[in-house]
Design a protein around this motif. Structure first.
Motif, short mmCIF file in Angstrom:
data_model
loop_
_atom_site.label_atom_id
_atom_site.label_comp_id
_atom_site.label_asym_id
_atom_site.label_seq_id
_atom_site.Cartn_x
_atom_site.Cartn_y
_atom_site.Cartn_z
N ASP A 112 11.09 3.78 -11.06
CA ASP A 112 10.17 3.80 -12.20
C ASP A 112 8.86 4.43 -11.72
O ASP A 112 8.68 4.71 -10.54
CB ASP A 112 9.87 2.37 -12.68
CG ASP A 112 11.10 1.70 -13.27
OD1 ASP A 112 11.73 2.30 -14.15
OD2 ASP A 112 11.41 0.56 -12.85
N SER A 113 7.94 4.59 -12.64
CA SER A 113 6.60 5.04 -12.26
C SER A 113 6.05 4.06 -11.22
O SER A 113 6.28 2.85 -11.31
CB SER A 113 5.69 5.09 -13.47
OG SER A 113 6.17 6.02 -14.41
N ARG A 114 5.32 4.59 -10.24
CA ARG A 114 4.84 3.74 -9.16
C ARG A 114 3.58 4.32 -8.54
O ARG A 114 3.29 5.51 -8.67
CB ARG A 114 5.90 3.57 -8.08
CG ARG A 114 6.41 4.88 -7.46
CD ARG A 114 5.73 5.27 -6.21
NE ARG A 114 6.23 6.54 -5.67
CZ ARG A 114 5.87 7.01 -4.51
NH1 ARG A 114 5.02 6.36 -3.77
NH2 ARG A 114 6.33 8.16 -4.08
N VAL A 115 2.84 3.46 -7.80
CA VAL A 115 1.72 3.87 -6.96
C VAL A 115 1.90 3.20 -5.61
O VAL A 115 2.19 1.99 -5.53
CB VAL A 115 0.35 3.46 -7.57
CG1 VAL A 115 -0.78 3.80 -6.61
CG2 VAL A 115 0.14 4.14 -8.91
N SER A 116 1.75 3.99 -4.56
CA SER A 116 1.85 3.51 -3.19
C SER A 116 0.68 4.09 -2.41
O SER A 116 0.27 5.22 -2.66
CB SER A 116 3.15 3.99 -2.54
OG SER A 116 4.27 3.69 -3.34
N PHE A 117 0.15 3.33 -1.45
CA PHE A 117 -0.92 3.82 -0.59
C PHE A 117 -0.34 4.02 0.82
O PHE A 117 0.30 3.12 1.36
CB PHE A 117 -2.07 2.84 -0.50
CG PHE A 117 -2.90 2.71 -1.76
CD1 PHE A 117 -2.67 3.48 -2.88
CD2 PHE A 117 -3.93 1.79 -1.80
CE1 PHE A 117 -3.45 3.35 -4.02
CE2 PHE A 117 -4.72 1.65 -2.93
CZ PHE A 117 -4.48 2.43 -4.04
N SER A 118 -0.61 5.17 1.37
CA SER A 118 -0.18 5.51 2.73
C SER A 118 -1.43 5.72 3.58
O SER A 118 -2.27 6.56 3.27
CB SER A 118 0.67 6.78 2.69
OG SER A 118 1.07 7.14 3.99
N PHE A 119 -1.55 4.93 4.64
CA PHE A 119 -2.67 5.03 5.56
C PHE A 119 -2.13 5.61 6.87
O PHE A 119 -1.12 5.14 7.38
CB PHE A 119 -3.28 3.65 5.84
CG PHE A 119 -3.76 2.94 4.59
CD1 PHE A 119 -5.07 3.01 4.21
CD2 PHE A 119 -2.87 2.20 3.81
CE1 PHE A 119 -5.52 2.36 3.06
CE2 PHE A 119 -3.30 1.54 2.67
CZ PHE A 119 -4.63 1.62 2.30
N GLY A 120 -2.79 6.61 7.40
CA GLY A 120 -2.29 7.26 8.61
C GLY A 120 -3.21 7.07 9.80
O GLY A 120 -4.43 7.03 9.66
N VAL A 121 -2.59 6.94 10.98
CA VAL A 121 -3.30 7.00 12.26
C VAL A 121 -2.91 8.34 12.85
O VAL A 121 -1.80 8.51 13.35
CB VAL A 121 -2.90 5.85 13.20
CG1 VAL A 121 -3.70 5.92 14.50
CG2 VAL A 121 -3.10 4.50 12.53
N GLU A 122 -3.82 9.30 12.72
CA GLU A 122 -3.50 10.68 13.06
C GLU A 122 -4.00 11.08 14.44
O GLU A 122 -4.94 10.48 14.97
CB GLU A 122 -4.09 11.61 12.00
CG GLU A 122 -3.51 11.39 10.63
CD GLU A 122 -3.92 12.46 9.64
OE1 GLU A 122 -4.19 13.60 10.06
OE2 GLU A 122 -3.96 12.15 8.45
#
Length: 180
Positions: free
Chosen positions: A161-171
């Protein structure tokens, strides 16, 4: 000084050192503090040059999301905690808000990233598939749940379904597994 929710602590150093994913749930009721109306307002006002559009997959990424003064407090706490925890080598911490619209939205296929990823589901449920977890089979993942994905760990987000996700990176270098 410790900031945030205590997600990144000495307890997690072994996971990070040994490149082992870990899971948890934020100590905040995410659906009560962030909803579609707030997300759409942020999406509509996000700087054009920080959009990552994939119309074929009906997916949108809002790069540098944590830099928005109006970003949700829980996202800012996560970034602050990660900046504090990974401060020894000053790895860059990033945050992208990913959204998919409709049942036909898609995400990346089974893949691995060149950065460590702290992934948090924000709006709606998804299926998540993580290398070495649940026999690599997809499992339910809901709002407020998070996973640490060490760089090089295969994973896949499977929206229905429609969704929102947050991705945090250690670059960048060094890989955090080398200094814990």
């Amino acid at each position: 000084m410790t900031v945030g929710y205590g997600i990144f602590s000495e307890e997690r150093e072994e996971n990070i050192k040994n490149k082992v994913p870990f899971f948890g749930k934020l100590p905040v009721d995410v659906p009560k503090v962030f909803n579609w109306n707030e997300y759409v307002t942020l999406m509509d006002s996000h700087p054009e040059e920080l959009y990552d559009r994939n119309t074929k997959k009906m997916r949108l990424g809002l790069n540098s999301f944590h830099n928005r003064p109006s970003a949700p407090v829980f996202a800012k706490f996560i970034v602050e905690e990660m900046q504090d925890f990974f401060s020894l080598h000053q790895n860059k911490i990033t945050n992208i808000a990913f959204s998919g619209f409709g049942r036909d939205s898609d995400s990346y296929p089974w893949h691995k990233d060149s950065m460590d990823v702290f992934f948090c589901q924000v709006i709606s449920n998804i299926k998540l598939r993580v290398e070495g977890v649940n026999n690599d089979e997809p499992f339910d993942f809901g709002p407020g749940e998070y996973v640490w994905l060490p760089r090089g760990t295969h994973h896949q987000i499977i929206p229905s379904d429609s969704r929102v996700s947050f991705s945090f990176g250690v670059e960048g270098e060094p890989d955090p597994c080398t200094y814990f």
